[in-house]
Design an enzyme around this catalytic site. Structure first.
Site, mmCIF file in Angstrom:
data_model
loop_
_atom_site.group_PDB
_atom_site.id
_atom_site.type_symbol
_atom_site.label_atom_id
_atom_site.label_comp_id
_atom_site.label_asym_id
_atom_site.label_seq_id
_atom_site.Cartn_x
_atom_site.Cartn_y
_atom_site.Cartn_z
ATOM 1 C CB SER A 114 -0.971 -0.051 1.174
ATOM 2 O OG SER A 114 -2.024 0.871 1.014
ATOM 3 C CG ASP A 240 -6.902 -3.110 -3.312
ATOM 4 O OD1 ASP A 240 -7.636 -2.385 -2.618
ATOM 5 O OD2 ASP A 240 -5.663 -3.152 -3.178
ATOM 6 C CG HIS A 268 -5.845 -2.314 0.409
ATOM 7 N ND1 HIS A 268 -5.173 -1.924 -0.719
ATOM 8 C CD2 HIS A 268 -5.236 -1.679 1.449
ATOM 9 C CE1 HIS A 268 -4.222 -1.079 -0.392
ATOM 10 N NE2 HIS A 268 -4.232 -0.925 0.928
#
Length: 289
Positions: A114, A240, A268
Protein backbone atom coordinates in the site's frame (compact mmCIF):
# COMPACT_ATOMS: atom_id res chain seq x y z
CA UNK A 1 11.86 -5.04 20.53
CA UNK A 2 14.92 -3.05 19.40
CA UNK A 3 14.93 0.51 18.08
CA UNK A 4 17.13 2.16 15.48
CA UNK A 5 18.11 5.83 15.55
CA UNK A 6 17.31 7.18 12.07
CA UNK A 7 17.09 10.78 10.80
CA UNK A 8 16.72 12.07 14.35
CA UNK A 9 13.89 9.58 14.99
CA UNK A 10 13.61 6.19 16.64
CA UNK A 11 12.18 3.39 14.51
CA UNK A 12 10.86 0.27 16.21
CA UNK A 13 11.79 -2.92 14.36
CA UNK A 14 12.28 -6.65 14.70
CA UNK A 15 13.82 -9.38 12.59
CA UNK A 16 13.36 -12.98 11.51
CA UNK A 17 15.90 -15.48 10.21
CA UNK A 18 19.68 -15.44 10.17
CA UNK A 19 21.63 -12.15 9.95
CA UNK A 20 24.00 -14.05 7.66
CA UNK A 21 21.28 -14.25 4.98
CA UNK A 22 20.55 -11.47 2.47
CA UNK A 23 18.44 -8.70 4.04
CA UNK A 24 14.80 -8.24 3.03
CA UNK A 25 13.05 -5.21 4.52
CA UNK A 26 9.25 -4.97 4.77
CA UNK A 27 7.63 -1.52 4.56
CA UNK A 28 4.02 -1.19 5.73
CA UNK A 29 1.29 1.20 4.60
CA UNK A 30 -0.74 4.19 5.73
CA UNK A 31 -1.52 4.11 9.44
CA UNK A 32 -0.51 0.44 9.59
CA UNK A 33 1.92 -0.92 12.17
CA UNK A 34 4.66 -3.39 11.41
CA UNK A 35 2.64 -6.20 13.01
CA UNK A 36 0.39 -6.00 9.94
CA UNK A 37 3.22 -8.04 8.43
CA UNK A 38 2.05 -11.07 10.39
CA UNK A 39 4.69 -13.27 12.05
CA UNK A 40 3.69 -16.30 9.96
CA UNK A 41 4.18 -14.32 6.75
CA UNK A 42 7.60 -13.09 7.90
CA UNK A 43 8.65 -16.58 8.94
CA UNK A 44 7.83 -17.97 5.48
CA UNK A 45 10.16 -15.40 3.94
CA UNK A 46 12.88 -16.12 6.51
CA UNK A 47 12.58 -19.86 5.90
CA UNK A 48 13.23 -19.07 2.25
CA UNK A 49 16.73 -17.90 3.12
CA UNK A 50 16.41 -14.19 3.92
CA UNK A 51 17.04 -11.99 6.96
CA UNK A 52 13.62 -10.35 7.23
CA UNK A 53 13.17 -7.00 8.95
CA UNK A 54 9.83 -5.29 9.62
CA UNK A 55 9.51 -1.88 11.27
CA UNK A 56 7.10 0.88 12.20
CA UNK A 57 7.23 3.88 9.90
CA UNK A 58 7.64 7.29 11.53
CA UNK A 59 4.48 8.60 13.20
CA UNK A 60 2.93 5.16 13.76
CA UNK A 61 3.17 2.17 16.05
CA UNK A 62 6.05 2.40 18.52
CA UNK A 63 8.29 4.60 16.37
CA UNK A 64 8.70 8.33 16.99
CA UNK A 65 5.63 10.54 16.66
CA UNK A 66 5.92 13.98 15.07
CA UNK A 67 3.08 15.63 16.96
CA UNK A 68 4.97 18.92 17.10
CA UNK A 69 4.39 19.36 13.35
CA UNK A 70 1.42 21.27 11.95
CA UNK A 71 -1.84 19.44 11.29
CA UNK A 72 -2.07 18.96 7.51
CA UNK A 73 -4.97 20.36 5.48
CA UNK A 74 -5.81 17.49 3.12
CA UNK A 75 -8.30 19.61 1.19
CA UNK A 76 -5.67 22.25 0.49
CA UNK A 77 -3.14 19.56 -0.41
CA UNK A 78 -5.55 17.99 -2.90
CA UNK A 79 -6.04 21.45 -4.43
CA UNK A 80 -2.31 21.82 -4.95
CA UNK A 81 -1.25 23.79 -1.86
CA UNK A 82 1.52 21.64 -0.40
CA UNK A 83 2.55 23.99 2.40
CA UNK A 84 0.89 21.98 5.17
CA UNK A 85 2.50 18.66 4.27
CA UNK A 86 4.78 17.86 7.24
CA UNK A 87 6.94 15.47 5.19
CA UNK A 88 6.91 13.56 1.90
CA UNK A 89 7.28 9.99 0.71
CA UNK A 90 10.92 10.82 -0.01
CA UNK A 91 11.40 11.41 3.73
CA UNK A 92 9.82 8.06 4.53
CA UNK A 93 12.09 6.46 1.91
CA UNK A 94 15.07 8.13 3.57
CA UNK A 95 14.00 6.50 6.83
CA UNK A 96 14.32 3.12 5.12
CA UNK A 97 17.87 3.75 3.91
CA UNK A 98 18.63 5.13 7.37
CA UNK A 99 17.42 1.83 8.81
CA UNK A 100 19.73 0.03 6.35
CA UNK A 101 22.63 2.06 7.74
CA UNK A 102 21.66 1.42 11.36
CA UNK A 103 21.47 -2.33 10.74
CA UNK A 104 24.61 -2.49 8.60
CA UNK A 105 22.91 -3.24 5.28
CA UNK A 106 24.80 -1.91 2.27
CA UNK A 107 21.97 -3.06 0.00
CA UNK A 108 18.72 -4.93 0.61
CA UNK A 109 15.63 -6.33 -1.02
CA UNK A 110 12.57 -4.21 -0.15
CA UNK A 111 8.90 -5.16 -0.11
CA UNK A 112 6.24 -2.49 0.40
CA UNK A 113 2.48 -2.79 0.83
CA UNK A 114 0.00 0.00 0.00
CA UNK A 115 1.72 3.26 1.05
CA UNK A 116 4.73 1.04 1.69
CA UNK A 117 4.69 0.22 -2.01
CA UNK A 118 4.80 3.94 -2.75
CA UNK A 119 7.74 4.29 -0.37
CA UNK A 120 9.76 1.52 -2.03
CA UNK A 121 8.96 3.01 -5.44
CA UNK A 122 10.31 6.34 -4.19
CA UNK A 123 13.30 4.52 -2.74
CA UNK A 124 14.07 3.06 -6.19
CA UNK A 125 13.90 6.58 -7.63
CA UNK A 126 16.01 8.25 -4.92
CA UNK A 127 18.51 5.53 -3.92
CA UNK A 128 18.53 2.71 -6.51
CA UNK A 129 22.09 1.80 -5.58
CA UNK A 130 20.83 0.63 -2.17
CA UNK A 131 18.31 -1.87 -3.55
CA UNK A 132 18.78 -5.46 -4.65
CA UNK A 133 15.14 -5.72 -5.73
CA UNK A 134 11.77 -4.16 -5.02
CA UNK A 135 8.31 -5.63 -4.62
CA UNK A 136 5.30 -3.28 -4.65
CA UNK A 137 2.10 -4.81 -3.28
CA UNK A 138 -1.45 -3.37 -3.60
CA UNK A 139 -0.04 0.06 -4.40
CA UNK A 140 -0.08 2.67 -7.17
CA UNK A 141 2.01 5.30 -8.95
CA UNK A 142 0.44 8.49 -7.64
CA UNK A 143 -1.30 9.09 -10.97
CA UNK A 144 -4.83 10.17 -9.92
CA UNK A 145 -6.38 8.47 -12.95
CA UNK A 146 -5.49 4.98 -11.63
CA UNK A 147 -5.78 3.10 -8.36
CA UNK A 148 -8.91 4.99 -7.30
CA UNK A 149 -10.78 3.75 -4.20
CA UNK A 150 -14.38 2.69 -4.06
CA UNK A 151 -16.63 5.24 -2.33
CA UNK A 152 -17.26 3.09 0.75
CA UNK A 153 -13.54 2.48 1.30
CA UNK A 154 -12.70 6.16 0.93
CA UNK A 155 -15.50 7.12 3.33
CA UNK A 156 -14.25 4.63 5.93
CA UNK A 157 -10.65 5.78 5.50
CA UNK A 158 -11.59 9.42 6.16
CA UNK A 159 -13.95 8.67 9.06
CA UNK A 160 -13.08 10.56 12.28
CA UNK A 161 -11.15 8.44 14.80
CA UNK A 162 -13.09 6.60 17.47
CA UNK A 163 -13.37 8.15 20.93
CA UNK A 164 -13.16 4.87 22.86
CA UNK A 165 -11.18 1.62 22.75
CA UNK A 166 -14.37 -0.38 22.20
CA UNK A 167 -15.43 1.73 19.23
CA UNK A 168 -11.93 1.73 17.77
CA UNK A 169 -11.88 -2.07 17.80
CA UNK A 170 -15.34 -2.26 16.22
CA UNK A 171 -14.21 0.22 13.55
CA UNK A 172 -11.13 -1.90 12.96
CA UNK A 173 -13.17 -5.05 12.45
CA UNK A 174 -15.51 -3.19 10.09
CA UNK A 175 -12.52 -1.86 8.13
CA UNK A 176 -10.98 -5.30 7.73
CA UNK A 177 -14.30 -6.64 6.46
CA UNK A 178 -14.69 -3.75 4.03
CA UNK A 179 -11.25 -4.03 2.41
CA UNK A 180 -10.91 -7.80 2.84
CA UNK A 181 -10.71 -10.50 0.21
CA UNK A 182 -14.06 -11.83 -1.05
CA UNK A 183 -12.31 -14.87 -2.49
CA UNK A 184 -10.30 -15.56 0.67
CA UNK A 185 -12.47 -14.54 3.64
CA UNK A 186 -11.31 -14.34 7.26
CA UNK A 187 -13.38 -15.31 10.27
CA UNK A 188 -14.66 -12.73 12.76
CA UNK A 189 -12.44 -13.99 15.59
CA UNK A 190 -9.27 -13.43 13.56
CA UNK A 191 -10.33 -9.93 12.51
CA UNK A 192 -11.20 -8.97 16.08
CA UNK A 193 -7.86 -10.29 17.31
CA UNK A 194 -6.05 -8.09 14.77
CA UNK A 195 -8.10 -4.99 15.58
CA UNK A 196 -7.60 -5.47 19.34
CA UNK A 197 -3.86 -6.11 18.96
CA UNK A 198 -3.41 -3.03 16.81
CA UNK A 199 -5.26 -0.73 19.22
CA UNK A 200 -3.59 -2.06 22.33
CA UNK A 201 -0.11 -1.91 20.82
CA UNK A 202 -0.41 1.72 19.72
CA UNK A 203 -3.21 4.09 18.71
CA UNK A 204 -2.08 7.26 16.97
CA UNK A 205 -4.51 8.51 14.29
CA UNK A 206 -2.75 11.89 14.00
CA UNK A 207 0.28 10.11 12.57
CA UNK A 208 -1.86 8.45 9.93
CA UNK A 209 -3.19 11.86 8.90
CA UNK A 210 0.35 13.15 8.39
CA UNK A 211 1.24 10.04 6.39
CA UNK A 212 -1.82 10.61 4.20
CA UNK A 213 -0.63 14.17 3.60
CA UNK A 214 2.74 12.80 2.48
CA UNK A 215 1.03 10.57 -0.08
CA UNK A 216 -1.11 13.39 -1.48
CA UNK A 217 1.73 15.93 -1.55
CA UNK A 218 4.23 13.60 -3.23
CA UNK A 219 2.36 13.52 -6.53
CA UNK A 220 2.72 11.28 -9.58
CA UNK A 221 5.86 9.09 -9.81
CA UNK A 222 5.11 7.62 -13.25
CA UNK A 223 7.72 9.52 -15.27
CA UNK A 224 10.50 8.84 -12.76
CA UNK A 225 9.49 5.18 -12.43
CA UNK A 226 10.19 4.78 -16.15
CA UNK A 227 13.85 5.46 -15.34
CA UNK A 228 14.05 2.79 -12.61
CA UNK A 229 16.31 -0.17 -13.39
CA UNK A 230 15.88 -2.04 -10.10
CA UNK A 231 14.40 -5.55 -10.62
CA UNK A 232 10.72 -5.07 -9.79
CA UNK A 233 7.77 -7.29 -8.90
CA UNK A 234 4.26 -5.86 -8.64
CA UNK A 235 1.54 -7.80 -6.76
CA UNK A 236 -2.10 -6.75 -6.58
CA UNK A 237 -5.50 -8.20 -5.75
CA UNK A 238 -8.13 -8.04 -8.44
CA UNK A 239 -10.81 -7.26 -5.81
CA UNK A 240 -8.97 -4.41 -4.05
CA UNK A 241 -11.57 -1.77 -3.02
CA UNK A 242 -9.08 0.76 -1.64
CA UNK A 243 -6.44 0.88 -4.39
CA UNK A 244 -8.03 -0.38 -7.59
CA UNK A 245 -6.05 -3.00 -9.49
CA UNK A 246 -5.42 -0.38 -12.17
CA UNK A 247 -2.87 1.10 -9.77
CA UNK A 248 -0.85 -2.10 -9.75
CA UNK A 249 -1.10 -2.47 -13.51
CA UNK A 250 0.08 1.12 -13.97
CA UNK A 251 3.02 0.51 -11.61
CA UNK A 252 4.13 -2.55 -13.56
CA UNK A 253 3.71 -0.71 -16.85
CA UNK A 254 5.82 2.23 -15.64
CA UNK A 255 8.83 0.27 -14.31
CA UNK A 256 10.85 -1.29 -17.15
CA UNK A 257 10.72 -5.10 -17.20
CA UNK A 258 8.60 -5.28 -14.04
CA UNK A 259 6.76 -8.54 -13.41
CA UNK A 260 3.03 -8.29 -12.59
CA UNK A 261 1.24 -10.92 -10.50
CA UNK A 262 -2.52 -10.57 -9.93
CA UNK A 263 -4.60 -12.61 -7.49
CA UNK A 264 -8.34 -13.07 -8.13
CA UNK A 265 -10.49 -12.52 -5.05
CA UNK A 266 -7.76 -10.68 -3.11
CA UNK A 267 -8.67 -7.33 -1.55
CA UNK A 268 -6.53 -4.73 0.18
CA UNK A 269 -4.80 -7.14 2.53
CA UNK A 270 -2.52 -10.16 2.61
CA UNK A 271 -5.02 -13.00 3.21
CA UNK A 272 -3.62 -15.99 5.06
CA UNK A 273 -4.80 -18.33 2.32
CA UNK A 274 -2.45 -16.61 -0.13
CA UNK A 275 0.63 -16.32 2.11
CA UNK A 276 2.36 -19.34 0.49
CA UNK A 277 1.73 -18.04 -3.03
CA UNK A 278 2.69 -14.43 -2.26
CA UNK A 279 5.83 -15.32 -0.31
CA UNK A 280 6.86 -17.80 -3.02
CA UNK A 281 6.53 -15.02 -5.62
CA UNK A 282 8.59 -12.61 -3.49
CA UNK A 283 11.27 -15.24 -2.79
CA UNK A 284 11.55 -16.26 -6.46
CA UNK A 285 11.88 -12.62 -7.49
CA UNK A 286 14.52 -11.85 -4.85
CA UNK A 287 16.55 -14.94 -5.72
CA UNK A 288 16.41 -14.11 -9.42
CA UNK A 289 17.49 -10.54 -8.76
Amino acid sequence: MPRARVNGLELEYDAFGSPADPPLVLVMGLGAQMVTWEEGFCELLAEGGFHVVRFDNRDIGLSSYLDDLAVPDLGALAAGDLTTAPYLLSDLASDVTGLFDALGFDRAHVVGASMGGMIVQQLAIDSPERLLSLTSIMSTTGDPSVGHPEHAALAALTKPPAATREQAIEDGVAWFKLVGSPGHPSDEEYLRMRATRNYDRANHPAGGLRQAAAVVASGDRTAKLREVRVPALVIHGESDPLINVSGGKATAAAIPDAELVLYPGMGHELPRQLWPAITDAILAHARKA
